[in-house]
Design an enzyme around this catalytic site. Structure first.
Site, PDB file in Angstrom:
ATOM      1  N   GLY A  81      22.296  29.450  38.751  1.00  0.00           N
ATOM      2  CA  GLY A  81      23.382  29.143  39.677  1.00  0.00           C
ATOM      3  C   GLY A  81      24.668  28.944  38.891  1.00  0.00           C
ATOM      4  O   GLY A  81      24.664  28.920  37.655  1.00  0.00           O
ATOM      5  N   SER A 105      22.729  31.923  33.624  1.00  0.00           N
ATOM      6  CA  SER A 105      22.099  33.256  33.566  1.00  0.00           C
ATOM      7  C   SER A 105      22.688  34.169  34.637  1.00  0.00           C
ATOM      8  O   SER A 105      22.017  34.513  35.601  1.00  0.00           O
ATOM      9  CB  SER A 105      20.577  33.157  33.685  1.00  0.00           C
ATOM     10  OG  SER A 105      20.146  32.341  34.743  1.00  0.00           O
ATOM     11  N   SER A 141      21.108  21.538  36.301  1.00  0.00           N
ATOM     12  CA  SER A 141      20.571  20.589  35.322  1.00  0.00           C
ATOM     13  C   SER A 141      20.154  19.288  35.980  1.00  0.00           C
ATOM     14  O   SER A 141      19.109  18.705  35.632  1.00  0.00           O
ATOM     15  CB  SER A 141      21.604  20.315  34.222  1.00  0.00           C
ATOM     16  OG  SER A 141      21.835  21.483  33.465  1.00  0.00           O
ATOM     17  N   SER A 180      28.091  27.264  37.291  1.00  0.00           N
ATOM     18  CA  SER A 180      28.389  26.006  36.614  1.00  0.00           C
ATOM     19  C   SER A 180      28.767  24.972  37.673  1.00  0.00           C
ATOM     20  O   SER A 180      29.566  25.253  38.569  1.00  0.00           O
ATOM     21  CB  SER A 180      29.553  26.205  35.634  1.00  0.00           C
ATOM     22  OG  SER A 180      29.905  24.989  35.018  1.00  0.00           O
ATOM     23  N   GLY A 181      28.177  23.797  37.591  1.00  0.00           N
ATOM     24  CA  GLY A 181      28.465  22.758  38.567  1.00  0.00           C
ATOM     25  C   GLY A 181      27.636  22.858  39.833  1.00  0.00           C
ATOM     26  O   GLY A 181      27.822  22.068  40.759  1.00  0.00           O
ATOM     27  N   SER A 182      26.700  23.799  39.872  1.00  0.00           N
ATOM     28  CA  SER A 182      25.879  23.962  41.078  1.00  0.00           C
ATOM     29  C   SER A 182      24.840  22.864  41.223  1.00  0.00           C
ATOM     30  O   SER A 182      24.326  22.629  42.322  1.00  0.00           O
ATOM     31  CB  SER A 182      25.180  25.327  41.068  1.00  0.00           C
ATOM     32  OG  SER A 182      24.289  25.415  39.973  1.00  0.00           O
ATOM     33  N   GLY A 183      24.515  22.197  40.139  1.00  0.00           N
ATOM     34  CA  GLY A 183      23.502  21.141  40.176  1.00  0.00           C
ATOM     35  C   GLY A 183      22.193  21.520  39.503  1.00  0.00           C
ATOM     36  O   GLY A 183      21.207  20.795  39.621  1.00  0.00           O
TER      37      GLY A 183
END
Length: 198
Positions: A32, A106, A39, A34-37
């Site tokens: 997803g 990715s 991690s 960056s900042g999608s959640g």
């Protein structure tokens, strides 16, 4: 591959390690923007699995770039090599009998498909954390979107470098308006329903 490299056959196999662990191994591939959640959700999934007594390991994009992939930048070629290395390392963790969680932007579909093709059948579980770009920009936990919009970061996914969403992920989680804990619970329920945890 050089001719003098020969694969060595060992007597302890993945099946032995899975039997010892009491569960199947697999690769949960969180993708997803960056900042999608990614991690955050992957971390919560690992916590839940650990509490259930499952053997896990979490590979996170930023963390891996501090060590194994510290020599790579963010050009298309470096992104491709980044995912190739992570895919190969993930295969080793799965062979070790671990439920492996990989949280990486990715952005290119072909790279994710290559990782899938290198895995055994049913070992690759693609988890698409589908968060609208506007939401990711509002969150912007690292200030990267602001810097990308200001021209300070080039080739930033979602701004001036493409993100190709999965076409048929095993799990499609719309992470907009739900708690991270609910997103993580969806992943654990999927694993339970498909028999990975027993």
């Amino acid at each position: 591959m050089p001719e003098n490299i020969v694969r060595h056959a060992h007597k302890t196999h993945r099946s032995h390690r899975e039997l010892l662990n009491g569960h199947r191994a697999c690769l949960l591939w969180f993708t997803g923007l960056s900042g999608s959640g990614k991690s955050t959700i992957a971390g919560l999934v690992e916590e839940k699995l650990h509490a259930m007594g499952k053997r896990t390991y979490l590979l996170d994009g930023d963390n891996v770039r501090h060590g194994l992939n510290r020599d790579l930048g963010f050009s298309d070629q470096d992104r491709i090599e980044n995912i190739r290395r992570i895919g190969e390392m993930s295969r080793l963790f799965v062979d070790a009998g671990m439920i492996t969680l990989a949280a990486f932007i990715s952005p290119f579909r072909a790279d994710r498909d290559t990782v899938r093709e290198r895995m055994e059948a049913d070992d690759f579980v693609e988890v698409f954390i589908d968060t609208p770009l506007v939401t990711c920009e509002q969150r912007d936990p690292k200030g990267l979107y602001r810097r990308a919009r200001d021209g300070q970061i080039r080739d930033f996914t979602g701004i001036d470098s493409p993100y190709e969403p999965p076409e048929a992920p095993e799990l499609h989680i719309v992470n907009d308006g739900i708690a991270p804990e609910e997103a993580a619970a969806q992943v654990v329920r999927y694993l339970q329903s498909k028999g990975y945890l027993s």
